[in-house]
Design a protein around this motif. Structure first.
Motif, mmCIF file in Angstrom:
data_model
loop_
_atom_site.group_PDB
_atom_site.id
_atom_site.type_symbol
_atom_site.label_atom_id
_atom_site.label_comp_id
_atom_site.label_asym_id
_atom_site.label_seq_id
_atom_site.Cartn_x
_atom_site.Cartn_y
_atom_site.Cartn_z
ATOM 1 N N GLU A 1 24.590 17.691 -36.007
ATOM 2 C CA GLU A 1 23.432 18.127 -36.806
ATOM 3 C C GLU A 1 23.829 19.292 -37.716
ATOM 4 O O GLU A 1 23.478 19.328 -38.895
ATOM 5 C CB GLU A 1 22.326 18.560 -35.827
ATOM 6 N N LYS A 2 24.597 20.232 -37.158
ATOM 7 C CA LYS A 2 24.995 21.401 -37.957
ATOM 8 C C LYS A 2 25.963 21.009 -39.070
ATOM 9 O O LYS A 2 25.863 21.486 -40.196
ATOM 10 C CB LYS A 2 25.604 22.476 -37.052
ATOM 11 N N SER B 1 29.199 17.413 -29.905
ATOM 12 C CA SER B 1 27.849 17.254 -29.356
ATOM 13 C C SER B 1 26.885 16.869 -30.481
ATOM 14 O O SER B 1 27.221 16.955 -31.671
ATOM 15 C CB SER B 1 27.379 18.561 -28.711
ATOM 16 N N GLU B 2 25.691 16.486 -30.074
ATOM 17 C CA GLU B 2 24.663 16.156 -31.078
ATOM 18 C C GLU B 2 24.349 17.391 -31.919
ATOM 19 O O GLU B 2 24.083 17.285 -33.120
ATOM 20 C CB GLU B 2 23.398 15.640 -30.375
ATOM 21 N N GLU B 3 24.381 18.551 -31.302
ATOM 22 C CA GLU B 3 24.108 19.793 -32.038
ATOM 23 C C GLU B 3 25.189 20.043 -33.089
ATOM 24 O O GLU B 3 24.889 20.462 -34.220
ATOM 25 C CB GLU B 3 24.052 20.963 -31.047
ATOM 26 N N ASP B 4 26.454 19.786 -32.727
ATOM 27 C CA ASP B 4 27.556 19.948 -33.692
ATOM 28 C C ASP B 4 27.351 19.024 -34.896
ATOM 29 O O ASP B 4 27.530 19.427 -36.052
ATOM 30 C CB ASP B 4 28.908 19.588 -33.055
ATOM 31 N N PRO C 1 23.322 20.820 -25.325
ATOM 32 C CA PRO C 1 23.279 19.640 -26.197
ATOM 33 C C PRO C 1 24.018 18.471 -25.571
ATOM 34 O O PRO C 1 25.002 18.662 -24.851
ATOM 35 C CB PRO C 1 23.974 20.124 -27.475
ATOM 36 N N LEU D 1 31.618 25.017 -34.353
ATOM 37 C CA LEU D 1 31.115 23.867 -33.608
ATOM 38 C C LEU D 1 31.821 23.909 -32.250
ATOM 39 O O LEU D 1 31.668 24.885 -31.525
ATOM 40 C CB LEU D 1 31.369 22.577 -34.410
#
Ligand code: SF4
Length: 179
Positions: free
Chosen positions: A70-71, A65-68, A127, A13
């Protein structure tokens, strides 16, 4: 009869990839590991789709981040056991240093103040940052915490060996924060 392999997924992440480099420092022990583990998803292999079910997930880095986020949620939903690998994952560590500042100030510093050519804050392909940066267990439950920056290859070997043997490792016996 050969035992079935344990499926392993890893991701980073908000981290520097140093924890994954430490994993690679297992060197010749990676060959022994390959007999017991199948790496099904990782920046270290070509497979880039996380399977629906995975025995063991390892996450490096904080949630920035939002991507982190989500993952991390996807790993938690699909991995039977989830490991936080390294101080950034366990405490926030380096990425969380930005928590003392507003996101706008951090972006200004990175993309405007320190840039001489075409300074601008990117809006596409990056992101959205979250505030504050959080350790993984503040957003999803974590089963094993492995401190260290990075945890040594010996520590990673110990943790994986215990998990492969069906035991819960006690990382505090072999590593510490900042080690
Ligand atoms: S814990 Fe240390 S080595 Fe691992 S990602 Fe964070 S800064 Fe890098």
């Amino acid at each position: 009869m050969t035992e079935p392999k344990i499926t392993l997924a890893t991701a980073w992440l908000d981290g520097c990839s140093g924890c994954h480099m430490s994993f690679l420092d297992l060197d010749e022990r990676l060959i022994a590991l390959a007999d017991r583990i199948e790496l099904v998803y990782s920046p270290l292999v070509d497979a880039k789709t996380l399977p629906e079910t995975v025995d063991l997930g390892i996450l490096e880095g904080a949630i920035s981040s939002e991507e982190d986020l989500e993952k991390a949620r996807l790993f938690r939903a699909r991995c039977r056991l989830l490991v936080s690998l390294g101080d950034c994952a366990v405490t926030g560590n380096v990425p969380a240093m930005r928590n003392a500042f507003r996101v706008e100030a951090v972006l200004d510093r990175a993309y405007r103040e320190n840039v001489t050519c075409n300074p601008q804050i990117p809006s596409l392909g990056v992101p959205a940052l979250r505030c504050p940066v959080k350790p993984i267990h503040h957003e999803v439950s974590v089963d094993v915490f492995v401190p260290g920056c990075p945890p040594s290859a010996d520590t990673i070997w110990y943790v994986l060996s215990e998990l492969i043997a069906g035991r819960m490792p006690e990382p505090a016996r072999v590593t510490r924060f900042g080690a």
